[in-house]
Design a protein around this motif. Sequence first.
Motif, PDB file in Angstrom:
ATOM      1  N   GLY A   1       5.211   0.489  18.090  1.00 28.40           N
ATOM      2  CA  GLY A   1       4.251   0.361  16.996  1.00 28.40           C
ATOM      3  C   GLY A   1       3.129  -0.590  17.345  1.00 28.40           C
ATOM      4  N   SER A   2       2.925  -1.615  16.529  1.00 34.68           N
ATOM      5  CA  SER A   2       1.852  -2.591  16.743  1.00 34.68           C
ATOM      6  C   SER A   2       2.177  -3.597  17.841  1.00 34.68           C
ATOM      7  CB  SER A   2       1.569  -3.352  15.443  1.00 34.68           C
ATOM      8  OG  SER A   2       1.069  -2.464  14.466  1.00 34.68           O
ATOM      9  N   PHE A   3       3.421  -3.585  18.309  1.00 32.09           N
ATOM     10  CA  PHE A   3       3.829  -4.513  19.362  1.00 32.09           C
ATOM     11  C   PHE A   3       3.597  -3.906  20.739  1.00 32.09           C
ATOM     12  CE2 PHE A   3       6.377  -5.795  15.754  1.00 32.09           C
ATOM     13  CZ  PHE A   3       6.354  -7.177  15.810  1.00 32.09           C
ATOM     14  N   LYS A   4       3.156  -4.722  21.688  1.00 30.30           N
ATOM     15  CA  LYS A   4       3.137  -4.314  23.097  1.00 30.30           C
ATOM     16  C   LYS A   4       4.594  -4.252  23.558  1.00 30.30           C
ATOM     17  CE  LYS A   4      -0.418  -5.566  26.182  1.00 30.30           C
ATOM     18  NZ  LYS A   4      -1.089  -6.621  26.957  1.00 30.30           N
ATOM     19  N   TYR A   5       5.367  -5.264  23.137  1.00 31.65           N
ATOM     20  CA  TYR A   5       6.813  -5.298  23.339  1.00 31.65           C
ATOM     21  C   TYR A   5       7.422  -6.221  22.303  1.00 31.65           C
ATOM     22  CZ  TYR A   5       5.943  -9.776  25.641  1.00 31.65           C
ATOM     23  OH  TYR A   5       5.535 -11.054  25.905  1.00 31.65           O
ATOM     24  N   PRO A  33      -3.695  -5.183  21.209  1.00 29.97           N
ATOM     25  CA  PRO A  33      -5.025  -5.660  20.784  1.00 29.97           C
ATOM     26  C   PRO A  33      -5.492  -5.030  19.463  1.00 29.97           C
ATOM     27  CG  PRO A  33      -5.042  -5.084  23.113  1.00 29.97           C
ATOM     28  CD  PRO A  33      -3.698  -4.651  22.572  1.00 29.97           C
ATOM     29  N   GLN A  34      -5.126  -3.779  19.206  1.00 28.93           N
ATOM     30  CA  GLN A  34      -5.565  -3.098  17.979  1.00 28.93           C
ATOM     31  C   GLN A  34      -4.637  -3.340  16.790  1.00 28.93           C
ATOM     32  OE1 GLN A  34      -4.368  -1.750  20.755  1.00 28.93           O
ATOM     33  NE2 GLN A  34      -3.245   0.146  20.398  1.00 28.93           N
ATOM     34  N   ALA A  35      -3.606  -4.162  16.963  1.00 32.11           N
ATOM     35  CA  ALA A  35      -2.664  -4.446  15.866  1.00 32.11           C
ATOM     36  C   ALA A  35      -3.394  -5.145  14.720  1.00 32.11           C
ATOM     37  CB  ALA A  35      -1.520  -5.324  16.372  1.00 32.11           C
ATOM     38  N   PRO A  36      -2.909  -4.939  13.494  1.00 33.66           N
ATOM     39  CA  PRO A  36      -3.572  -5.574  12.337  1.00 33.66           C
ATOM     40  C   PRO A  36      -3.452  -7.104  12.323  1.00 33.66           C
ATOM     41  CG  PRO A  36      -1.614  -4.346  11.636  1.00 33.66           C
ATOM     42  CD  PRO A  36      -1.812  -4.062  13.099  1.00 33.66           C
ATOM     43  N   VAL A  37      -2.506  -7.662  13.085  1.00 32.59           N
ATOM     44  CA  VAL A  37      -2.363  -9.122  13.197  1.00 32.59           C
ATOM     45  C   VAL A  37      -2.157  -9.484  14.662  1.00 32.59           C
ATOM     46  CG1 VAL A  37      -1.394  -9.418  10.879  1.00 32.59           C
ATOM     47  CG2 VAL A  37       0.141  -9.087  12.806  1.00 32.59           C
ATOM     48  N   GLY A  38      -2.487 -10.716  14.994  1.00 37.72           N
ATOM     49  CA  GLY A  38      -2.313 -11.198  16.360  1.00 37.72           C
ATOM     50  C   GLY A  38      -0.959 -11.866  16.555  1.00 37.72           C
ATOM     51  N   ASP A  39      -0.744 -12.368  17.759  1.00 38.76           N
ATOM     52  CA  ASP A  39       0.531 -12.993  18.113  1.00 38.76           C
ATOM     53  C   ASP A  39       0.876 -14.168  17.195  1.00 38.76           C
ATOM     54  OD1 ASP A  39       0.767 -11.223  20.247  1.00 38.76           O
ATOM     55  OD2 ASP A  39       0.012 -12.650  21.728  1.00 38.76           O
ATOM     56  N   GLU A  40      -0.091 -15.041  16.939  1.00 38.12           N
ATOM     57  CA  GLU A  40       0.191 -16.233  16.133  1.00 38.12           C
ATOM     58  C   GLU A  40       0.505 -15.867  14.686  1.00 38.12           C
ATOM     59  OE1 GLU A  40       0.987 -20.119  15.108  1.00 38.12           O
ATOM     60  OE2 GLU A  40       0.981 -19.116  17.038  1.00 38.12           O
ATOM     61  N   ASN A  87       0.818  -1.217   0.000  1.00 43.08           N
ATOM     62  CA  ASN A  87       0.000   0.000   0.000  1.00 43.08           C
ATOM     63  C   ASN A  87       0.854   1.270   0.000  1.00 43.08           C
ATOM     64  OD1 ASN A  87      -2.480  -1.477   0.163  1.00 43.08           O
ATOM     65  ND2 ASN A  87      -2.028  -1.824   2.321  1.00 43.08           N
ATOM     66  N   GLY A  88       2.178   1.108  -0.101  1.00 44.37           N
ATOM     67  CA  GLY A  88       3.078   2.255  -0.110  1.00 44.37           C
ATOM     68  C   GLY A  88       3.473   2.759   1.268  1.00 44.37           C
ATOM     69  N   LYS A  89       2.999   2.094   2.333  1.00 41.17           N
ATOM     70  CA  LYS A  89       3.327   2.513   3.700  1.00 41.17           C
ATOM     71  C   LYS A  89       4.724   2.020   4.075  1.00 41.17           C
ATOM     72  CE  LYS A  89       1.791   2.464   8.505  1.00 41.17           C
ATOM     73  NZ  LYS A  89       2.436   3.701   8.813  1.00 41.17           N
ATOM     74  N   VAL A  90       5.492   2.919   4.685  1.00 37.64           N
ATOM     75  CA  VAL A  90       6.820   2.562   5.187  1.00 37.64           C
ATOM     76  C   VAL A  90       6.714   2.407   6.704  1.00 37.64           C
ATOM     77  CG1 VAL A  90       9.204   3.325   5.488  1.00 37.64           C
ATOM     78  CG2 VAL A  90       8.009   3.772   3.333  1.00 37.64           C
ATOM     79  N   TRP A  91       6.962   1.209   7.190  1.00 42.57           N
ATOM     80  CA  TRP A  91       6.938   0.937   8.622  1.00 42.57           C
ATOM     81  C   TRP A  91       8.327   1.218   9.181  1.00 42.57           C
ATOM     82  CZ3 TRP A  91       2.314  -0.356  10.791  1.00 42.57           C
ATOM     83  CH2 TRP A  91       1.305  -0.771   9.922  1.00 42.57           C
ATOM     84  N   SER A  92       8.390   1.955  10.279  1.00 44.08           N
ATOM     85  CA  SER A  92       9.690   2.228  10.903  1.00 44.08           C
ATOM     86  C   SER A  92       9.533   2.231  12.414  1.00 44.08           C
ATOM     87  CB  SER A  92      10.272   3.554  10.406  1.00 44.08           C
ATOM     88  OG  SER A  92       9.569   4.640  10.953  1.00 44.08           O
ATOM     89  N   TRP A  93      10.650   2.085  13.099  1.00 44.25           N
ATOM     90  CA  TRP A  93      10.648   2.059  14.559  1.00 44.25           C
ATOM     91  C   TRP A  93      12.047   2.353  15.069  1.00 44.25           C
ATOM     92  CZ3 TRP A  93      10.259  -2.035  11.332  1.00 44.25           C
ATOM     93  CH2 TRP A  93      11.278  -2.987  11.369  1.00 44.25           C
TER      94      TRP A  93
END
Length: 155
Positions: free
Chosen positions: A86-90, A116-123, A59-65
């Motif tokens: 970001g999407s991680f709790k840790y 909980p609001q991350a686009p994917v879960g732990d698994e 989608n053209g999004k650049v993820w950074s941290w």
Amino acid sequence: MAGHTDNEIVIEAPMDLVWDMTNDIGSWTKLFSEYSESTVLGERDGTIVFRLALHPDENGKVWSWVSARTPDAATRTVRSQRIETGSFKYMWIFWEYLEVEGGVRMRWVQDFEMKPQAPVGDEAMRERLDRNTPVQMRLIKDRIERVARGAGVPG
């Protein structure tokens, strides 16, 4: 529930070369295929703070941290964690280097939990990491072994 991965690879190269190349954060865009940016932001008491950015997604999004990384040359281990989660709790990563017959066993253990609001879960993230980590490890192995043979790292 939290996520956990444990991956390793043997790199046919001397320990010092493997250690030096994999701990040179500024060159990670040449060592890993997934990073478009690897910038050291500062260092304090042996801990390096740095920013990583991925190549744009579909989608053209650049993820950074931003992460903090503490290498210990005496034990040949590294402890790292995301500061900007970001999407991680840790996200904690443990790197271990062990001389073995034929080279250096490089091992990455990743422990994490998604928000909980991350686009994917732990698994789903564990599955993604277990697919991508071996790919990146093979690239790193190939690139370090090229240098060990005197062939250099491709641009």
